[in-house]
Structure formats: structure tokens, C-alpha cells
Design a protein around this motif. Structure first.
Motif, PDB file in Angstrom:
ATOM      1  N   GLU A  37     109.578 -15.512 -41.671  1.00  0.00           N
ATOM      2  CA  GLU A  37     109.058 -14.100 -42.287  1.00  0.00           C
ATOM      3  C   GLU A  37     108.413 -14.055 -43.236  1.00  0.00           C
ATOM      4  O   GLU A  37     108.600 -14.819 -44.305  1.00  0.00           O
ATOM      5  CB  GLU A  37     110.247 -13.280 -42.495  1.00  0.00           C
ATOM      6  N   PHE A  38     107.148 -13.424 -43.198  1.00  0.00           N
ATOM      7  CA  PHE A  38     106.380 -13.287 -44.241  1.00  0.00           C
ATOM      8  C   PHE A  38     106.879 -12.332 -45.469  1.00  0.00           C
ATOM      9  O   PHE A  38     107.521 -11.313 -45.118  1.00  0.00           O
ATOM     10  CB  PHE A  38     104.848 -12.652 -44.202  1.00  0.00           C
ATOM     11  N   ILE A  97     112.184 -21.363 -48.702  1.00  0.00           N
ATOM     12  CA  ILE A  97     110.749 -20.619 -49.012  1.00  0.00           C
ATOM     13  C   ILE A  97     109.590 -21.298 -49.134  1.00  0.00           C
ATOM     14  O   ILE A  97     109.701 -22.551 -49.838  1.00  0.00           O
ATOM     15  CB  ILE A  97     111.033 -19.794 -50.578  1.00  0.00           C
ATOM     16  N   VAL A  98     108.397 -21.056 -48.552  1.00  0.00           N
ATOM     17  CA  VAL A  98     107.352 -21.632 -48.747  1.00  0.00           C
ATOM     18  C   VAL A  98     106.055 -21.046 -49.199  1.00  0.00           C
ATOM     19  O   VAL A  98     105.943 -19.925 -48.628  1.00  0.00           O
ATOM     20  CB  VAL A  98     107.031 -22.334 -47.144  1.00  0.00           C
ATOM     21  N   ALA A  99     105.322 -21.287 -50.183  1.00  0.00           N
ATOM     22  CA  ALA A  99     104.136 -20.686 -50.539  1.00  0.00           C
ATOM     23  C   ALA A  99     102.982 -21.428 -49.925  1.00  0.00           C
ATOM     24  O   ALA A  99     103.045 -22.990 -49.995  1.00  0.00           O
ATOM     25  CB  ALA A  99     104.069 -20.846 -52.018  1.00  0.00           C
ATOM     26  N   ALA A 100     101.981 -20.904 -49.844  1.00  0.00           N
ATOM     27  CA  ALA A 100     100.799 -21.764 -49.187  1.00  0.00           C
ATOM     28  C   ALA A 100      99.524 -20.853 -49.563  1.00  0.00           C
ATOM     29  O   ALA A 100      99.514 -19.817 -49.712  1.00  0.00           O
ATOM     30  CB  ALA A 100     100.953 -21.801 -47.595  1.00  0.00           C
ATOM     31  N   ASN A 133      96.710 -15.973 -49.589  1.00  0.00           N
ATOM     32  CA  ASN A 133      98.094 -16.587 -50.167  1.00  0.00           C
ATOM     33  C   ASN A 133      99.115 -16.114 -49.527  1.00  0.00           C
ATOM     34  O   ASN A 133      99.175 -14.892 -48.890  1.00  0.00           O
ATOM     35  CB  ASN A 133      98.069 -16.132 -51.414  1.00  0.00           C
ATOM     36  N   TYR A 134      99.940 -17.098 -48.960  1.00  0.00           N
ATOM     37  CA  TYR A 134     101.055 -16.619 -48.143  1.00  0.00           C
ATOM     38  C   TYR A 134     102.370 -17.205 -48.847  1.00  0.00           C
ATOM     39  O   TYR A 134     102.509 -17.940 -49.472  1.00  0.00           O
ATOM     40  CB  TYR A 134     100.965 -17.399 -46.834  1.00  0.00           C
ATOM     41  N   ARG A 135     103.546 -16.221 -48.840  1.00  0.00           N
ATOM     42  CA  ARG A 135     104.738 -16.522 -48.942  1.00  0.00           C
ATOM     43  C   ARG A 135     105.658 -16.239 -47.749  1.00  0.00           C
ATOM     44  O   ARG A 135     105.481 -15.197 -47.295  1.00  0.00           O
ATOM     45  CB  ARG A 135     105.275 -15.680 -50.191  1.00  0.00           C
ATOM     46  N   LEU A 136     106.616 -17.239 -47.363  1.00  0.00           N
ATOM     47  CA  LEU A 136     107.229 -17.284 -46.110  1.00  0.00           C
ATOM     48  C   LEU A 136     108.589 -17.712 -46.430  1.00  0.00           C
ATOM     49  O   LEU A 136     108.844 -18.422 -46.954  1.00  0.00           O
ATOM     50  CB  LEU A 136     106.780 -17.956 -44.949  1.00  0.00           C
TER      51      LEU A 136
END
Length: 118
Positions: free
Chosen positions: A115-116, A76-79, A95-98
Motif C-alpha cells: 500500500e502506498f 515501510i519502504v521509501a523510494a 517519491n514513494y512511501r509504501l
């Protein structure tokens, strides 16, 4: 985690002026199956980015492995980032979470799915 971070960084910073290089980098980090999906959408994405004069920046702020099996992992990546285009007066924050699914191939971890998520 490094492979997921690199791929997400490339995705959120994709811009009209650099889309060829951005997409080449994304394709290089993808498994054959995911690469085919990206290639199928690449021309349309390039055209849209250029037509809309999109400029994007971004940074990964955190990442964590949530699943690890033999040769497979989920990260899980937060950007965060900004996006400008021909309709915006100034950069808009994002803000993104993938969720990034990875597969080990040889000595590399490649993205098998992305996937977002909320």
C-alpha cells in the motif's frame, strides 16, 4: 526487509517495454492471495503502460521493519524515481512511501499486501 525492497524496486521501475518481465517478477514475490490481485490487474496495467509509453526508474533509499510476528512482518519502504510517458517532455521525479506486508512461506518471505502511504 530484502523481500520488500525487491518487490518495491520492481514495482516502481515497471515500464511499458519491460512490463511482461516486471510483472512476472512481482508475481513471483507474491503470496497466492496477493498474486491473484496482481494477476487480475496485470492485463489492464500492461496495456496502459504500453499505450502511454511509460518508462520508469527507481531506487529504494531506505527500508525498515516496523512489525515482526511469527511468520509475518510489515516493512515501510521509501523510494525515489522518475517517470516519463508520451505526455511528458522530460523525466518527472517521484517519491514513494509504501507499507509492505510480508508472510513467510517455506524459506521465502513473500508480499501479502502493498500500500502506498503518506
Amino acid at each position: 526487509m530484502a523481500a520488500a525492497t525487491v518487490e518495491v524496486s520492481g514495482l516502481i521501475a515497471i515500464s511499458g517495454a519491460t512490463s511482461d518481465e516486471n510483472l512476472a517478477s512481482l508475481l513471483d514475490g507474491a503470496t497466492a492471495g496477493f498474486r491473484s490481485e496482481l494477476e487480475a490487474q496485470a492485463d489492464g496495467l500492461r496495456k496502459a503502460l504500453k499505450a502511454n509509453k511509460v518508462t520508469a526508474t527507481g531506487d529504494v533509499v531506505s527500508a525498515g521493519v516496523v512489525k515482526l510476528d511469527e511468520g509475518r512482518a510489515t516493512v515501510i519502504v521509501a523510494a525515489t524515481g522518475t517517470v516519463t510517458n508520451k505526455k511528458t517532455a522530460e523525466a518527472e521525479p517521484r517519491n514513494y512511501r509504501l507499507r509492505v506486508d510480508l508472510q513467510e512461506q517455506g524459506d521465502r518471505w513473500l508480499v501479502a499486501g502493498l500500500e502506498f502511504v503518506a
